[in-house]
Design an enzyme around this catalytic site. Sequence first.
Site, PDB file in Angstrom:
ATOM      1  N   LYS A 113      -7.090  -3.169   3.027  1.00 37.14           N
ATOM      2  CA  LYS A 113      -5.801  -3.868   3.117  1.00 37.14           C
ATOM      3  C   LYS A 113      -5.263  -4.357   1.760  1.00 37.14           C
ATOM      4  O   LYS A 113      -4.057  -4.389   1.536  1.00 37.14           O
ATOM      5  CB  LYS A 113      -5.919  -5.080   4.050  1.00 37.14           C
ATOM      6  CG  LYS A 113      -6.214  -4.752   5.496  1.00 37.14           C
ATOM      7  CD  LYS A 113      -4.977  -4.324   6.226  1.00 37.14           C
ATOM      8  CE  LYS A 113      -5.063  -4.201   7.721  1.00 37.14           C
ATOM      9  NZ  LYS A 113      -6.318  -4.031   8.382  1.00 37.14           N
ATOM     10  N   GLU A 154       1.971 -10.685   9.089  1.00 34.63           N
ATOM     11  CA  GLU A 154       1.354 -10.745  10.412  1.00 34.63           C
ATOM     12  C   GLU A 154      -0.091 -10.306  10.245  1.00 34.63           C
ATOM     13  O   GLU A 154      -0.421  -9.605   9.282  1.00 34.63           O
ATOM     14  CB  GLU A 154       2.079  -9.805  11.379  1.00 34.63           C
ATOM     15  CG  GLU A 154       1.623  -8.338  11.350  1.00 34.63           C
ATOM     16  CD  GLU A 154       1.899  -7.610  10.039  1.00 34.63           C
ATOM     17  OE1 GLU A 154       2.810  -8.024   9.312  1.00 34.63           O
ATOM     18  OE2 GLU A 154       1.187  -6.622   9.750  1.00 34.63           O
ATOM     19  N   SER A 163     -13.179   1.911   6.490  1.00 32.38           N
ATOM     20  CA  SER A 163     -12.053   1.046   6.101  1.00 32.38           C
ATOM     21  C   SER A 163     -12.436  -0.397   5.803  1.00 32.38           C
ATOM     22  O   SER A 163     -11.765  -1.066   5.026  1.00 32.38           O
ATOM     23  CB  SER A 163     -10.970   1.089   7.178  1.00 32.38           C
ATOM     24  OG  SER A 163     -11.502   0.756   8.445  1.00 32.38           O
TER      25      SER A 163
HETATM   26  C1  PLP Z   1      -6.518  -3.549   9.697  1.00 29.51           C
HETATM   27  C2  PLP Z   1      -7.659  -2.674   9.712  1.00 29.51           C
HETATM   28  C3  PLP Z   1      -7.585  -1.388  10.278  1.00 29.51           C
HETATM   29  C4  PLP Z   1      -6.379  -0.869  11.001  1.00 29.51           C
HETATM   30  O1  PLP Z   1      -5.226  -0.773  10.251  1.00 29.51           O
HETATM   31  P1  PLP Z   1      -4.664   0.607   9.702  1.00 29.51           P
HETATM   32  O2  PLP Z   1      -3.334   0.233   9.178  1.00 29.51           O
HETATM   33  O3  PLP Z   1      -4.596   1.548  10.866  1.00 29.51           O
HETATM   34  O4  PLP Z   1      -5.583   1.070   8.656  1.00 29.51           O
HETATM   35  C5  PLP Z   1      -8.696  -0.577  10.188  1.00 29.51           C
HETATM   36  N1  PLP Z   1      -9.838  -1.002   9.605  1.00 29.51           N
HETATM   37  C6  PLP Z   1      -9.948  -2.242   9.076  1.00 29.51           C
HETATM   38  C7  PLP Z   1     -11.231  -2.651   8.475  1.00 29.51           C
HETATM   39  C8  PLP Z   1      -8.872  -3.113   9.112  1.00 29.51           C
HETATM   40  O5  PLP Z   1      -8.994  -4.321   8.583  1.00 29.51           O
END
Ligand code: PLP
Length: 393
Positions: free
Chosen positions: A89, A111, A377
Site C-alpha cells: 500500500k 478509506e 502483498s
Molecule cells: C489492501 C490489501 C490488499 C487488497 O488490495 P488490492 O488493492 O487489491 O491490492 C491485498 N493485500 C494486502 C496485504 C492488503 O493490505
Amino acid sequence: MDNQPNKQGYYGKFGGAFIPEMLHRNVEELKENYLKIIETKEFQDEFQLLLKDYVGRPTPLFHVQNLSKKYGAKIYLKREDLCHTGAHKLNNVVGQILLAKRLGKKHIIAETGAGQHGVATATVCALMGLECTVFMGSKDIQRQQPNVLRMKMLGAKVIPATSGSQTLKDATNEAIRHWINHPDDTHYVIGSTIGPHPYPDMVARFQSVISKEIRKQLLEKEGCETPDYVIACVGGGSNAAGAFYHFIDEPNVKLIGAEAAGEGIESGKTAATINIGTEGIIHGCKTLLMQSTDGQVLEAHSVSAGLDYPGIGPIHAHLHESGRAKYYPITDKEAIDAAFELTRSEGIIPALESAHAIAALSKIKFKPTDIVVVNLSGRGDKDMDTYSKHQIL
Ligand SMILES: *Cc1c(COP(=O)(O)O)cnc(C)c1O
C-alpha cells in the site's frame, strides 16, 4: 498498450468518471495534472528516493524451495510484505501524497478496510506533516485493532463508518461524503485501482514498480525478464495491477488473480466480484460489481478485510472480459489453510489477503519448467487474531 486507459479513463468498456457535480472540480484538477506532475524528473527523483530509503525497495524476489517442490514449478515470492508498514500500500500512498503536496493540499483523507491503507496514509502524513483523517467500517475497526492503534499513534483521526455492512464499501462512501464537503484543501488518497478516472490509472502507475522490479530480478536470477505466471490477490486490484503492469503486453506471461470467494461463490457470503458480478457503477467508475437485480450494491463477505469489497478495479474487469487475465475464487478456508502452509513450509506468515494468492497455486497445473511469481502483498501480523481462531495455536 492494454494497461493504459483512454483519455476518458476507459479500459475497454470499464472505467470512466461518474461523480457528483460537487467533486467535478477536484477530479478534473487531478486529471489535468497527474501525468504532468508525476512525469517530471523532480517528482520522480523524490518518489524513487522515498521508495528506496523509506519504503525499503526493491523488495526481494525469493525462491521458495519447499512450495516449489510441492507444486512442481519454480516459485518465487515477490516480498511486498517487507515494505515499510507491512504491505504494498505504501508505494501508492507515497506517490499520491507527493502529488497532493504539489497541488497545495493540506488535509489528507483515506478509506481503509484491513487498516493497511489507513496505516500507510497516516504514516506518510506523519512524515510530511499533513493532517490525516481515515474512514473505517466499524466492523473492520473491531477485527483489525492493531492497525487502528497504529493509525492513532501516527496521529490520524479514525472515523467509524456505521452504515451498511460497516466495512470497506461504507468507509469509502463516508470518505467521498467528506470530500464533497471539503473540496478545496483536501486530497482523497484512494487505496486501490478503483474510483473515478484518473485514480485507477494513477494507482496502477505507482504500484507498477512491483512488476518493474520483478523483470529486473528475474533477468538476474533466470536470465529472462518474463515468468510463465504472475499470481496476485485481488481486492480493488492494486497489488495485482502493479504485479501485472509490465507484463500485460507480453502474451506468454499468464496473469492470474485470486479473489475472495468467502464461504463460496454461491453462498451469498462472498466477495468474488469477477465471478458473480455484473456491470454497474460503484464509487465513481463503471465496472463489475455485486448487485441485486434492481441495482443495489450487495454486502461482500470475506474473512480478509482487505478483500471484503463488492467491486473490482476497471482494469481487472477489462482484463477478465478480454480473457487476458484469469481470476480464481478462493474460499476463506482455502486461504487460511494456504497461510498455514506458507508459514510452516517457508517461515513466512502472510496477510490473509496474500494467502488467497498462495491458495491459487493449487488450482493450476504447472509444468516443471514453469517460472511462477506470486505477489506476497502483505505480512500477517494484523491477522493473528483470525488465524488463532481458525487453528489452535
Ligand atoms: C489492501 C490489501 C490488499 C487488497 O488490495 P488490492 O488493492 O487489491 O491490492 C491485498 N493485500 C494486502 C496485504 C492488503 O493490505
